[in-house]
Enzyme design. Sequence first.
Site, PDB file in Angstrom:
ATOM      1  N   LYS A 143       0.844  -1.195   0.000  1.00 31.29           N
ATOM      2  CA  LYS A 143       0.000   0.000   0.000  1.00 31.29           C
ATOM      3  C   LYS A 143       0.882   1.249   0.000  1.00 31.29           C
ATOM      4  O   LYS A 143       1.669   1.455   0.918  1.00 31.29           O
ATOM      5  CB  LYS A 143      -0.924  -0.015   1.214  1.00 31.29           C
ATOM      6  CG  LYS A 143      -1.873  -1.222   1.219  1.00 31.29           C
ATOM      7  CD  LYS A 143      -2.768  -1.253   2.436  1.00 31.29           C
ATOM      8  CE  LYS A 143      -1.992  -1.446   3.712  1.00 31.29           C
ATOM      9  NZ  LYS A 143      -2.853  -1.691   4.885  1.00 31.29           N
ATOM     10  N   THR A 163      -8.687   9.448   8.772  1.00 34.07           N
ATOM     11  CA  THR A 163      -8.397   8.204   8.044  1.00 34.07           C
ATOM     12  C   THR A 163      -8.118   7.026   8.972  1.00 34.07           C
ATOM     13  O   THR A 163      -7.540   6.031   8.559  1.00 34.07           O
ATOM     14  CB  THR A 163      -7.177   8.407   7.124  1.00 34.07           C
ATOM     15  OG1 THR A 163      -6.056   8.840   7.934  1.00 34.07           O
ATOM     16  CG2 THR A 163      -7.465   9.440   6.054  1.00 34.07           C
ATOM     17  N   GLY A 173      -8.294   3.675  10.677  1.00 33.87           N
ATOM     18  CA  GLY A 173      -8.909   2.391  10.342  1.00 33.87           C
ATOM     19  C   GLY A 173      -8.815   1.987   8.888  1.00 33.87           C
ATOM     20  O   GLY A 173      -9.404   0.979   8.488  1.00 33.87           O
ATOM     21  N   THR A 174      -8.050   2.733   8.086  1.00 34.12           N
ATOM     22  CA  THR A 174      -7.998   2.414   6.657  1.00 34.12           C
ATOM     23  C   THR A 174      -7.432   1.021   6.388  1.00 34.12           C
ATOM     24  O   THR A 174      -7.951   0.276   5.557  1.00 34.12           O
ATOM     25  CB  THR A 174      -7.157   3.453   5.898  1.00 34.12           C
ATOM     26  OG1 THR A 174      -5.899   3.619   6.557  1.00 34.12           O
ATOM     27  CG2 THR A 174      -7.862   4.781   5.836  1.00 34.12           C
ATOM     28  N   GLY A 175      -6.343   0.659   7.085  1.00 35.10           N
ATOM     29  CA  GLY A 175      -5.721  -0.642   6.825  1.00 35.10           C
ATOM     30  C   GLY A 175      -6.620  -1.794   7.203  1.00 35.10           C
ATOM     31  O   GLY A 175      -6.754  -2.777   6.448  1.00 35.10           O
ATOM     32  N   CYS A 176      -7.241  -1.704   8.373  1.00 34.27           N
ATOM     33  CA  CYS A 176      -8.167  -2.755   8.820  1.00 34.27           C
ATOM     34  C   CYS A 176      -9.334  -2.875   7.848  1.00 34.27           C
ATOM     35  O   CYS A 176      -9.758  -3.982   7.483  1.00 34.27           O
ATOM     36  CB  CYS A 176      -8.697  -2.438  10.210  1.00 34.27           C
ATOM     37  SG  CYS A 176      -7.438  -2.178  11.468  1.00 34.27           S
TER      38      CYS A 176
END
Length: 265
Positions: free
Chosen positions: A175, A206, A208-211
């Site tokens: 990412k 932003t 929590g984007t990865g989860c």
Amino acid sequence: MTALPRVLTIAGSDSGGGAGIQADLKTMLALGAHGMSVLTAVTAQNSVGVQGAWELPVEAVRAQYRSVVDDIGVQAVKTGMLGSSALVTAVAELLSDVAAPVVVDPVSVSKHGDRLLADDALDAVRTRLLPLATVATPNLDEVAQLTGIAVNDEPGMRRAAAHLLAYGPRWVLVKGGHLPGEAVDLLTDGSAEHWLCAPRHDNRHTHGTGCTLASAVAVGLARGLPVPDAVREAKEYVTAAIAAGFALGAGIGPVDHGWRLRARE
């Protein structure tokens, strides 16, 4: 009635509701899946950081997993915060005979820079967990910790992906959201390459984007989508969730997992 896809998240709790188990389950609900959970840790966490973290015993993690998998079954699994070498090893043992696809989000640092993975657990992630991954979804900080490669551009993303693939995952999604310009991610299995681009939204909320992205990928795989299609749909979902992110508390607010519901309204 058509049965809902069953997706299991193995991760830590975010008491502020923006990331972790809470974000995973919200994403699964928003995308039409039945979400289930194995809790690995409890955090005291809000919009400004992580004030404390308490790991659950390995036997509690094993019991939760067996309770869900042996009775209900799963069609995809997503891993998030595991915290320690003991938990990484235990989860890898549990997943070693699962027939469902596995999405590994190698969570090591929170959005606010708080460490969520012990240094001695990195080797267990490399040697025990990544070989089980259908897709691994590291951000650039996690790439640096796992490979020692500091990525500054798109060629660096390709080098890092090759290094990560050597640990055994079938696909790697590097990412590139921390790089300037468009939000560009690289998905590759070592032969095919998919560069996924999205506009960068001027929104600081932003959390929590990865989860959210990893959970959305898991839902796509549970639906039977090929990996590139599952990742492409997940990126579209999280990009819109970032655009709709909202202020919460005094710091960084969460992405909006329910943006589709509000769009329909």
